[in-house]
Design a protein around this motif. Sequence first.
Motif, PDB file in Angstrom:
ATOM      1  N   PHE A  79       8.097  26.478  18.981  1.00 56.98           N
ATOM      2  CA  PHE A  79       7.798  27.696  19.735  1.00 56.98           C
ATOM      3  C   PHE A  79       6.392  27.680  20.319  1.00 56.98           C
ATOM      4  N   THR A  80       5.502  26.864  19.749  1.00 53.73           N
ATOM      5  CA  THR A  80       4.117  26.845  20.223  1.00 53.73           C
ATOM      6  C   THR A  80       3.986  26.278  21.638  1.00 53.73           C
ATOM      7  N   LEU A  81       5.042  25.678  22.180  1.00 57.59           N
ATOM      8  CA  LEU A  81       5.001  25.221  23.575  1.00 57.59           C
ATOM      9  C   LEU A  81       4.839  26.392  24.531  1.00 57.59           C
ATOM     10  N   TYR A  82       5.144  27.599  24.073  1.00 54.79           N
ATOM     11  CA  TYR A  82       4.952  28.790  24.886  1.00 54.79           C
ATOM     12  C   TYR A  82       3.715  29.583  24.468  1.00 54.79           C
ATOM     13  N   GLY A  83       2.776  28.915  23.826  1.00 57.28           N
ATOM     14  CA  GLY A  83       1.509  29.551  23.490  1.00 57.28           C
ATOM     15  C   GLY A  83       0.641  29.684  24.739  1.00 57.28           C
ATOM     16  N   ASP A  84       0.140  30.879  24.977  1.00 57.54           N
ATOM     17  CA  ASP A  84      -0.720  31.151  26.123  1.00 57.54           C
ATOM     18  C   ASP A  84      -2.167  31.183  25.636  1.00 57.54           C
ATOM     19  N   CYS A  85      -2.958  30.245  26.139  1.00 59.08           N
ATOM     20  CA  CYS A  85      -4.348  30.111  25.686  1.00 59.08           C
ATOM     21  C   CYS A  85      -5.351  30.499  26.770  1.00 59.08           C
ATOM     22  N   ARG A  86      -4.894  31.231  27.773  1.00 60.44           N
ATOM     23  CA  ARG A  86      -5.785  31.573  28.889  1.00 60.44           C
ATOM     24  C   ARG A  86      -6.880  32.553  28.504  1.00 60.44           C
ATOM     25  N   LYS A  87      -6.595  33.454  27.578  1.00 61.93           N
ATOM     26  CA  LYS A  87      -7.595  34.444  27.155  1.00 61.93           C
ATOM     27  C   LYS A  87      -7.959  34.210  25.697  1.00 61.93           C
ATOM     28  N   GLY A  88      -9.234  34.299  25.408  1.00 63.61           N
ATOM     29  CA  GLY A  88      -9.696  34.185  24.030  1.00 63.61           C
ATOM     30  C   GLY A  88      -9.491  32.803  23.453  1.00 63.61           C
ATOM     31  N   PRO A  91      -4.070  31.540  20.488  1.00 64.15           N
ATOM     32  CA  PRO A  91      -2.898  31.543  21.372  1.00 64.15           C
ATOM     33  C   PRO A  91      -2.058  32.809  21.209  1.00 64.15           C
ATOM     34  N   ASN A  92      -1.484  33.242  22.314  1.00 63.57           N
ATOM     35  CA  ASN A  92      -0.557  34.371  22.343  1.00 63.57           C
ATOM     36  C   ASN A  92       0.843  33.783  22.521  1.00 63.57           C
ATOM     37  N   PHE A  93       1.759  34.138  21.658  1.00 57.85           N
ATOM     38  CA  PHE A  93       3.105  33.567  21.691  1.00 57.85           C
ATOM     39  C   PHE A  93       4.155  34.546  22.206  1.00 57.85           C
ATOM     40  N   MET A  94       3.729  35.527  22.985  1.00 49.39           N
ATOM     41  CA  MET A  94       4.656  36.535  23.503  1.00 49.39           C
ATOM     42  C   MET A  94       5.737  35.945  24.407  1.00 49.39           C
ATOM     43  N   ALA A  95       5.472  34.803  25.025  1.00 44.29           N
ATOM     44  CA  ALA A  95       6.461  34.190  25.922  1.00 44.29           C
ATOM     45  C   ALA A  95       7.541  33.423  25.163  1.00 44.29           C
ATOM     46  N   ALA A  96       7.322  33.155  23.887  1.00 47.21           N
ATOM     47  CA  ALA A  96       8.333  32.455  23.087  1.00 47.21           C
ATOM     48  C   ALA A  96       9.493  33.402  22.790  1.00 47.21           C
ATOM     49  N   ALA A  97      10.702  32.873  22.843  1.00 51.66           N
ATOM     50  CA  ALA A  97      11.892  33.677  22.543  1.00 51.66           C
ATOM     51  C   ALA A  97      11.901  34.087  21.073  1.00 51.66           C
TER      52      ALA A  97
END
Length: 146
Positions: A79-88, A91-97
């Motif tokens: 699921f970490t492939l959908y980790g968003d690291c753009r802010k802070g 990682p934010n994983f909200m995009a993971a199903a």
Amino acid sequence: MRIVVQRAKSGRVLVEGNVVGEIGHGVVLLVGVTHDDTMDDVNWLAEKVVGLRIFEDENGKMNHSLLDVGGSILSVSQFTLYGDCRKGKRPNFMAAAKPEQAKELYTQLNEKMRSYGCRVETGIFGAMMEVEIVNDGPVTLILDSH
């Protein structure tokens, strides 16, 4: 759906010290699922993975597919492939199903690749896993169905 494909000489997954999946020559897949993935994504990616011409022919050119060389697949949910690291820094994983949806599509992907005649080994969905990969080349590609 997002997949990191690594051409491998070998790979294996351990859970609590026990080998749960192991391959020789083939590919190791790290598989991530997002909210709007469907069976269309599964079908497209399964066909893409088994048909990718990333194995060398007699002239040393990447010209053969997994099916051509009789290679195996080690598929690992990630699921970490959908980790968003753009802010802070975290990682934010909200995009993971959600796990239920991700597990269903991950399972369907593995079954679809098996339907092409590939041997598919897996880790354990949702488990803490150790993944050992002997990358061949190295050859690493990212597939994204969107």
